[in-house]
Motif scaffolding. Structure first.
Motif, mmCIF file in Angstrom:
data_model
loop_
_atom_site.group_PDB
_atom_site.id
_atom_site.type_symbol
_atom_site.label_atom_id
_atom_site.label_comp_id
_atom_site.label_asym_id
_atom_site.label_seq_id
_atom_site.Cartn_x
_atom_site.Cartn_y
_atom_site.Cartn_z
ATOM 1 N N PRO A 10 0.824 -1.207 0.000
ATOM 2 C CA PRO A 10 0.000 0.000 0.000
ATOM 3 C C PRO A 10 0.861 1.262 0.000
ATOM 4 C CG PRO A 10 -0.048 -1.067 2.162
ATOM 5 C CD PRO A 10 0.732 -1.972 1.252
ATOM 6 N N VAL A 11 0.301 2.336 -0.501
ATOM 7 C CA VAL A 11 0.980 3.634 -0.437
ATOM 8 C C VAL A 11 -0.051 4.692 -0.084
ATOM 9 C CG1 VAL A 11 0.726 4.059 -2.917
ATOM 10 C CG2 VAL A 11 2.510 5.251 -1.662
ATOM 11 N N VAL A 12 0.359 5.610 0.764
ATOM 12 C CA VAL A 12 -0.463 6.772 1.078
ATOM 13 C C VAL A 12 0.291 7.985 0.554
ATOM 14 C CG1 VAL A 12 -1.571 8.126 2.892
ATOM 15 C CG2 VAL A 12 -1.291 5.646 3.180
ATOM 16 N N SER A 13 -0.295 8.652 -0.422
ATOM 17 C CA SER A 13 0.378 9.784 -1.064
ATOM 18 C C SER A 13 -0.361 11.071 -0.736
ATOM 19 C CB SER A 13 0.383 9.607 -2.583
ATOM 20 O OG SER A 13 1.071 8.436 -2.931
ATOM 21 N N ASP A 14 0.383 12.103 -0.449
ATOM 22 C CA ASP A 14 -0.199 13.437 -0.313
ATOM 23 C C ASP A 14 0.883 14.431 -0.736
ATOM 24 O OD1 ASP A 14 1.436 14.101 1.894
ATOM 25 O OD2 ASP A 14 -0.025 13.352 3.340
ATOM 26 N N PRO A 15 0.607 15.711 -0.673
ATOM 27 C CA PRO A 15 1.595 16.661 -1.197
ATOM 28 C C PRO A 15 2.955 16.601 -0.482
ATOM 29 C CG PRO A 15 -0.541 17.700 -0.998
ATOM 30 C CD PRO A 15 -0.663 16.360 -0.344
ATOM 31 N N ARG A 16 3.006 15.914 0.681
ATOM 32 C CA ARG A 16 4.286 15.813 1.408
ATOM 33 C C ARG A 16 5.121 14.635 0.921
ATOM 34 N NH1 ARG A 16 2.009 15.050 7.179
ATOM 35 N NH2 ARG A 16 0.672 13.704 5.898
ATOM 36 N N GLY A 17 4.532 13.810 0.054
ATOM 37 C CA GLY A 17 5.278 12.653 -0.446
ATOM 38 C C GLY A 17 4.494 11.366 -0.268
ATOM 39 N N ASP A 18 5.191 10.245 -0.390
ATOM 40 C CA ASP A 18 4.561 8.919 -0.328
ATOM 41 C C ASP A 18 4.965 8.205 0.960
ATOM 42 O OD1 ASP A 18 3.585 9.375 -2.878
ATOM 43 O OD2 ASP A 18 5.259 8.332 -3.841
ATOM 44 N N LEU A 19 4.035 7.421 1.483
ATOM 45 C CA LEU A 19 4.322 6.618 2.677
ATOM 46 C C LEU A 19 3.848 5.186 2.411
ATOM 47 C CD1 LEU A 19 3.566 7.625 6.358
ATOM 48 C CD2 LEU A 19 2.956 5.354 5.503
ATOM 49 N N THR A 20 4.755 4.243 2.546
ATOM 50 C CA THR A 20 4.414 2.816 2.401
ATOM 51 C C THR A 20 4.680 2.131 3.725
ATOM 52 O OG1 THR A 20 4.674 2.613 0.017
ATOM 53 C CG2 THR A 20 5.212 0.675 1.287
ATOM 54 N N PHE A 21 3.816 1.186 4.070
ATOM 55 C CA PHE A 21 3.963 0.486 5.354
ATOM 56 C C PHE A 21 3.801 -1.018 5.140
ATOM 57 C CE2 PHE A 21 -0.612 -0.022 5.648
ATOM 58 C CZ PHE A 21 -1.075 1.088 4.935
ATOM 59 N N ILE A 22 4.370 -1.781 6.072
ATOM 60 C CA ILE A 22 4.364 -3.247 5.947
ATOM 61 C C ILE A 22 4.080 -3.841 7.315
ATOM 62 C CG2 ILE A 22 5.692 -5.267 5.258
ATOM 63 C CD1 ILE A 22 7.651 -3.267 3.833
ATOM 64 N N GLU A 23 3.057 -4.673 7.390
ATOM 65 C CA GLU A 23 2.767 -5.406 8.622
ATOM 66 C C GLU A 23 2.921 -6.895 8.328
ATOM 67 O OE1 GLU A 23 -1.039 -4.184 10.187
ATOM 68 O OE2 GLU A 23 -0.565 -2.067 9.881
ATOM 69 N N GLY A 24 3.644 -7.576 9.226
ATOM 70 C CA GLY A 24 3.851 -9.011 9.057
ATOM 71 C C GLY A 24 2.522 -9.742 9.089
ATOM 72 N N THR A 25 2.398 -10.762 8.267
ATOM 73 C CA THR A 25 1.221 -11.614 8.045
ATOM 74 C C THR A 25 0.071 -10.896 7.340
ATOM 75 O OG1 THR A 25 0.013 -11.314 10.132
ATOM 76 C CG2 THR A 25 1.720 -13.008 10.119
ATOM 77 N N LYS A 26 0.188 -9.568 7.206
ATOM 78 C CA LYS A 26 -0.863 -8.839 6.498
ATOM 79 C C LYS A 26 -0.395 -8.434 5.101
ATOM 80 C CE LYS A 26 -4.182 -5.112 7.121
ATOM 81 N NZ LYS A 26 -4.613 -4.018 7.989
ATOM 82 N N HIS A 27 0.758 -7.763 5.036
ATOM 83 C CA HIS A 27 1.267 -7.321 3.739
ATOM 84 C C HIS A 27 2.342 -8.247 3.190
ATOM 85 C CE1 HIS A 27 -0.286 -3.574 5.696
ATOM 86 N NE2 HIS A 27 -0.999 -3.643 4.600
ATOM 87 N N VAL A 28 2.967 -9.034 4.069
ATOM 88 C CA VAL A 28 3.862 -10.114 3.630
ATOM 89 C C VAL A 28 3.361 -11.393 4.296
ATOM 90 C CG1 VAL A 28 5.854 -8.600 3.267
ATOM 91 C CG2 VAL A 28 5.548 -9.700 5.490
ATOM 92 N N PRO A 29 3.574 -12.560 3.656
ATOM 93 C CA PRO A 29 2.877 -13.765 4.106
ATOM 94 C C PRO A 29 3.522 -14.507 5.281
ATOM 95 C CG PRO A 29 4.038 -14.207 2.067
ATOM 96 C CD PRO A 29 4.248 -12.752 2.364
ATOM 97 N N PHE A 30 4.178 -13.792 6.195
ATOM 98 C CA PHE A 30 4.757 -14.448 7.370
ATOM 99 C C PHE A 30 4.969 -13.383 8.444
ATOM 100 C CE2 PHE A 30 8.096 -13.659 4.133
ATOM 101 C CZ PHE A 30 8.833 -12.678 4.785
ATOM 102 N N PRO A 31 5.060 -13.803 9.712
ATOM 103 C CA PRO A 31 5.457 -12.872 10.765
ATOM 104 C C PRO A 31 6.924 -12.471 10.529
ATOM 105 C CG PRO A 31 4.559 -14.913 11.696
ATOM 106 C CD PRO A 31 4.792 -15.158 10.235
ATOM 107 N N ILE A 32 7.242 -11.202 10.634
ATOM 108 C CA ILE A 32 8.605 -10.731 10.324
ATOM 109 C C ILE A 32 9.505 -10.963 11.541
ATOM 110 C CG2 ILE A 32 10.004 -8.714 9.724
ATOM 111 C CD1 ILE A 32 7.339 -7.599 8.410
ATOM 112 N N ALA A 33 10.530 -11.811 11.357
ATOM 113 C CA ALA A 33 11.439 -12.116 12.458
ATOM 114 C C ALA A 33 12.727 -11.304 12.379
ATOM 115 C CB ALA A 33 11.775 -13.607 12.445
ATOM 116 N N ARG A 34 13.029 -10.752 11.190
ATOM 117 C CA ARG A 34 14.323 -10.080 11.000
ATOM 118 C C ARG A 34 14.222 -9.131 9.823
ATOM 119 N NH1 ARG A 34 19.106 -12.753 8.130
ATOM 120 N NH2 ARG A 34 17.561 -14.385 7.896
ATOM 121 N N VAL A 35 14.908 -8.005 9.945
ATOM 122 C CA VAL A 35 15.032 -7.043 8.843
ATOM 123 C C VAL A 35 16.522 -6.781 8.653
ATOM 124 C CG1 VAL A 35 14.513 -4.698 8.055
ATOM 125 C CG2 VAL A 35 12.860 -5.910 9.504
#
Ligand code: T46
Length: 150
Positions: A10-35
């Protein structure tokens, strides 16, 4: 190749720019254990050159671009990553090689497990043999529809 595919975030765009967010198991198919992230990569460097026994990952180009070559033991495919809204999901038992990093490229990776050297196949023939023996029984990539609803 069913074990690798692009995920739209997902992306949220407004005049200040773009914001993308990631939640484990929601936007990627596993719980995030490491970045982890790769940066200051010389243009002529090659990274990767291995596969994982259990680990699943999603790889992003947060900035710049690079090539990701994936190989499931039967087929290979090239993905050119350059869009911070698009991640490449890589299932376990997929050999990967990365190169053609642009100047200033930043590669961020979300991983399903903590770092564990014993999870790596760093020898291609050992990977091919494992992919032949157990590849057919692997989950085959998870059905996923990231970003369909935030
Ligand atoms: C992958 C690609 C995209 C750690 O100590 N912790 C970590 O979380 C990682 C990823 C690595 N390391 C150590 C292990 C090695 O001594 O850092 C050194 C370099 O690791 P490696 O040669 O595996 O780095 P890359 O860029 O070839 O591969 C990495 C990941 O290992 C791999 O899973 O898919 O990035």
């Amino acid at each position: 190749m069913k074990d690798c595919r692009l995920i739209d975030l997902p992306v949220v765009s407004d005049p200040r720019g773009d914001l993308t967010f990631i939640e484990g198991t929601k936007h990627v198919p596993f719980p995030i254990a490491r970045v982890y992230y790769l940066y200051n990569v010389p243009a002529d460097a090659a990274r990767g050159g291995h596969a994982h026994k259990r680990l699943e990952q999603v790889v992003f180009a947060l900035s710049g671009s690079f090539r990701m070559r994936v190989d499931d033991g039967e087929q290979t495919a090239d993905f050119w990553l350059s869009n911070p809204r698009k991640g490449l999901y890589i299932n376990r038992l997929v050999w990967r090689e990365m190169d053609r990093f642009s100047q200033g490229a930043v590669c961020m990776v979300l991983a399903s497990e903590p770092y564990d050297e014993s999870d790596y196949y760093r020898d291609y023939d050992a990977f091919r043999q494992a992919a032949r023996e157990i590849g057919r029984d692997r989950p085959g990539g998870r059905a996923w529809n990231a970003g369909a609803d935030k």
